[in-house]
Scaffold this active site. Structure first.
Site, PDB file in Angstrom:
ATOM      1  N   GLY A  46       0.844  -1.187   0.000  1.00  0.00           N
ATOM      2  CA  GLY A  46       0.000   0.000   0.000  1.00  0.00           C
ATOM      3  C   GLY A  46       0.883   1.243   0.000  1.00  0.00           C
ATOM      4  N   ALA A  47       0.278   2.394   0.183  1.00  0.00           N
ATOM      5  CA  ALA A  47       1.053   3.643   0.276  1.00  0.00           C
ATOM      6  C   ALA A  47       0.199   4.668   1.020  1.00  0.00           C
ATOM      7  CB  ALA A  47       1.416   4.167  -1.106  1.00  0.00           C
ATOM      8  N   GLU A  53       9.983  -2.818   3.636  1.00  0.00           N
ATOM      9  CA  GLU A  53       9.169  -2.635   2.426  1.00  0.00           C
ATOM     10  C   GLU A  53      10.064  -2.212   1.256  1.00  0.00           C
ATOM     11  OE1 GLU A  53       5.033  -1.311   4.683  1.00  0.00           O
ATOM     12  OE2 GLU A  53       6.375   0.225   3.937  1.00  0.00           O
ATOM     13  N   LYS A  63      -5.480   8.619  -1.506  1.00  0.00           N
ATOM     14  CA  LYS A  63      -4.013   8.619  -1.357  1.00  0.00           C
ATOM     15  C   LYS A  63      -3.320   9.491  -2.414  1.00  0.00           C
ATOM     16  CE  LYS A  63      -4.267   5.292   1.844  1.00  0.00           C
ATOM     17  NZ  LYS A  63      -3.676   4.004   1.948  1.00  0.00           N
TER      18      LYS A  63
HETATM   19  C1  5RP Z   1       3.056   0.793   6.173  1.00  0.00           C
HETATM   20  C2  5RP Z   1       2.710   1.350   4.842  1.00  0.00           C
HETATM   21  C3  5RP Z   1       1.346   1.032   4.320  1.00  0.00           C
HETATM   22  O1  5RP Z   1       1.484   0.386   3.085  1.00  0.00           O
HETATM   23  C4  5RP Z   1       0.558   2.295   4.152  1.00  0.00           C
HETATM   24  O2  5RP Z   1       0.477   2.940   5.416  1.00  0.00           O
HETATM   25  C5  5RP Z   1      -0.872   1.999   3.646  1.00  0.00           C
HETATM   26  O3  5RP Z   1      -1.615   1.315   4.612  1.00  0.00           O
HETATM   27  P1  5RP Z   1      -3.126   0.858   4.384  1.00  0.00           P
HETATM   28  O4  5RP Z   1      -3.108  -0.239   3.367  1.00  0.00           O
HETATM   29  O5  5RP Z   1      -3.563   0.382   5.747  1.00  0.00           O
HETATM   30  O6  5RP Z   1      -3.917   2.042   3.913  1.00  0.00           O
HETATM   31  O7  5RP Z   1       3.479   2.023   4.206  1.00  0.00           O
HETATM   32  O8  5RP Z   1       4.389   1.108   6.554  1.00  0.00           O
END
Ligand code: 5RP
Length: 234
Positions: free
Chosen positions: A100-101, A121, A139
């Site tokens: 994710g991001a 990651e 995002k």
């Molecule tokens: C964790 C990350 C996650 O990928 C990012 O925070 C997105 O999280 P989510 O899928 O819960 O929205 O970088 O270190």
């Protein structure tokens, strides 16, 4: 001998999952990419968590053999819970990685690290030939750093020195990330602290400049990476 364990088998995601329905939809799409025999890097966060359920379902129903290289303990424990075999970067190179991001800019540069796992990651993404980043509309930002600070993992006694250098590099505010459910600072899986640094503008060299500060393990900036964005609408 097996444990009479209920901790890992009954594990739940730690918080309410925002946009769960959309994340589950895109989890199905990602799981549909899985091929028998693949080694897959799994980043961290709720999107990755839900995607593992979709992958486990395909593995069960189609008798696929897949190995996961997890970026965090929570994702590793989820693999155990779901019966998905795991391996390491010592043994295998991922065929592809998904993650994710927290922010994605128009050039597909990213901020990651809300979960504090950006070091592993990044290692997974750099080790993989292909990476899929899964995000919802919320995002996307026109300017990196507009909603999220840049997380920087720092060797604990280096935080004051690193704070000074982050300010020299243009950070307007640097905050030591504090734990929830724990007194004191968040400790990463590598036993380090996290500084969250706010920047009014983030130029291309910043990722390398931050990395070159002594005491910095890694930052959550991903600038100029060859990644594919899988976006979904909430
Ligand atoms: C964790 C990350 C996650 O990928 C990012 O925070 C997105 O999280 P989510 O899928 O819960 O929205 O970088 O270190």
């Amino acid at each position: 001998m097996e444990w009479k364990d209920s901790l890992i088998s009954g594990l739940q995601w730690s918080e309410h999952i925002i946009n769960r329905e959309g994340k589950e939809r895109v989890a199905q799409e990602l799981a549909a990419r899985v091929k028998d025999g693949e080694v897959i890097g799994a980043g961290s966060g709720s999107t990755v968590y839900l995607t593992l359920f979709a992958i486990a379902e395909r593995m069960r129903s189609e008798k696929l053999h897949v190995e996961i290289i997890p970026a965090s303990m929570e994702i590793s424990m989820t693999c155990i819970q779901l019966g998905i075999p795991q391996t390491t970067l010592w043994e295998k190179r991922p065929d592809w990685t998904f993650d994710g991001a927290d922010e994605v800019d128009p050039a597909h540069n990213l901020i990651k690290g809300r979960g504090g796992a950006m070091f592993k990651e990044k290692l997974l993404i750099k080790s993989s030939e292909r990476t899929f980043i899964v995000v919802d509309d919320s995002k996307f930002v026109s300017r990196l750093g507009s909603k999220f600070p840049v997380p920087v993992e720092v060797f604990p006694t280096g935080v004051v020195y690193v704070e000074e250098w982050l300010k020299i590099l243009g950070a307007s505010e640097v905050i030591l990330r504090m734990g929830k459910g724990k007194d004191g600072p968040v400790l990463t899986e590598n036993g380090n602290f996290i500084l969250d640094a706010w920047f009014d503008s983030i130029a291309e060299p910043l990722e390398k400049e931050i990395k070159s500060i002594t005491g910095v393990i890694e930052s959550g900036l991903f600038i100029g990476y060859d990644i594919e964005i899988n976006a979904y609408t909430i």
